[in-house]
Design a protein around this motif. Sequence first.
Motif, short mmCIF file in Angstrom:
data_model
loop_
_atom_site.label_atom_id
_atom_site.label_comp_id
_atom_site.label_asym_id
_atom_site.label_seq_id
_atom_site.Cartn_x
_atom_site.Cartn_y
_atom_site.Cartn_z
N UNK B 101 0.83 -1.21 0.00
CA UNK B 101 0.00 0.00 0.00
C UNK B 101 0.87 1.26 0.00
N UNK B 102 1.95 1.23 0.77
CA UNK B 102 2.81 2.42 0.85
C UNK B 102 3.53 2.66 -0.47
N UNK B 103 4.03 1.57 -1.08
CA UNK B 103 4.69 1.71 -2.38
C UNK B 103 3.73 2.26 -3.42
N UNK B 104 2.52 1.70 -3.44
CA UNK B 104 1.53 2.14 -4.42
C UNK B 104 1.22 3.62 -4.23
N UNK B 105 1.01 4.00 -2.97
CA UNK B 105 0.69 5.40 -2.68
C UNK B 105 1.83 6.32 -3.10
N UNK B 106 3.06 5.90 -2.86
CA UNK B 106 4.22 6.71 -3.26
C UNK B 106 4.30 6.85 -4.77
N UNK B 107 4.06 5.77 -5.47
CA UNK B 107 4.10 5.85 -6.93
C UNK B 107 3.01 6.78 -7.44
N UNK B 108 1.83 6.71 -6.83
CA UNK B 108 0.73 7.59 -7.25
C UNK B 108 1.12 9.05 -7.07
#
Lengths: 203, 203
Positions: B101-108
């Motif tokens: 979730x954190x990686x996805x949020x950072x990429x977003x």
Amino acid sequence: MNESDDPKVRILEVATRLFAARGFDGVSIQAVADAVGMRGPSVLYHYRTKELLRDAVIAKLLGHWKDDLPRVLAAAQSGGDRLDGALRAMLGFFGDDPDRARLLLRELLDRPGPMRAVLAEQLQPWTRLVTDYVRIGQAEGRVRSDLDPEAYVLQMITAGIGTIATGDVVSAMFGPDRAPSRDAEVRELVRIARVALFNPRPE
Amino acid sequence: MNESDDPKVRILEVATRLFAARGFDGVSIQAVADAVGMRGPSVLYHYRTKELLRDAVIAKLLGHWKDDLPRVLAAAQSGGDRLDGALRAMLGFFGDDPDRARLLLRELLDRPGPMRAVLAEQLQPWTRLVTDYVRIGQAEGRVRSDLDPEAYVLQMITAGIGTIATGDVVSAMFGPDRAPSRDAEVRELVRIARVALFNPRPE
DNA sequence: CCTACCGATCGGTAGG
DNA sequence: CCTACCGATCGGTAGG
């Protein structure tokens, strides 16, 4: 004072925009200087270190919380329902400048420890008020009894910040034709919040 | 093959953890090398550039989407309600490893443009299925007619990812005693999703 | 997988 | 607010 041609203010505005878009580590003093039209060391004349520039950006963000939010929330209380107004106020606050939501989200990811402390310190009295009001609604039978007040408020805040910060990106997963507008996203969140909060009206 | 003592796998796991915690720009090749117990250039022997290491981390994340999610969602369909199962599957998927979730949020946040393309490409067929199913429920009268299917699904995904990625930090705003557990957060999100989706049972 | 090393860029300082 | 400059660190290469 502090017109928008005050270099210190201009640096702060530029840094806010760049930090929100690329993150603190992704933005160099040089990049800030270029965007504001001066040399690197001149930026450091106004903010002695990069860390102090970050602190100033965060302080401005938190300052808006303490100034704008209570005012707009107080105004909301005069209208229909307080909680509905509080949610709309929060959405308006972040929607007015999505960089606020992105900066906040980045700080939550980058520095969870300090942010926990800041949030507890600055927001605890206020969230207490909101959750107490939810509990009053439960005692009166207006609010659903199986609702967890803290968890409910947290979900609405999380969804609100996430929607403003990343909604227009995530909405791409529906394809270009079906992606909902941010207005539609906000409307739906308000609808969800309301129907998940109140007991259905007896017929 | 690819046991956890495979250096390429170990680098990938360490990089995933570090990128999720500090962001791509906040993690040096040196930091990855230190954490995995080798020298900087040795990391670059396995991944020729830092950018390729990022790509590998993202590919693993997206790979799990395409492999795990459909499987767990198919299993969910055999149970009670499909949409409820889909939400629980998503929460389980991210909850199993919050770094996702954190990686996805950072990429977003870091790369909104490329992420829009990736999401549209990889998820569009799948989200179409879900929103179509919501519309069938509306036609049958089980699902609330004033609900915006795309916006509703988006809100649930946004809330789910946000809860897993930052929930334990944001919950600090209630103070140490009142902060809801992640279990309570997830339970409340599922409750909200359900009550906001379905028409109330006629008495 | 290592040592030795590269040019570029980083945040920051001196001095005006 | 500038030029000139600092040591440290960056991602990456050469060569073994």
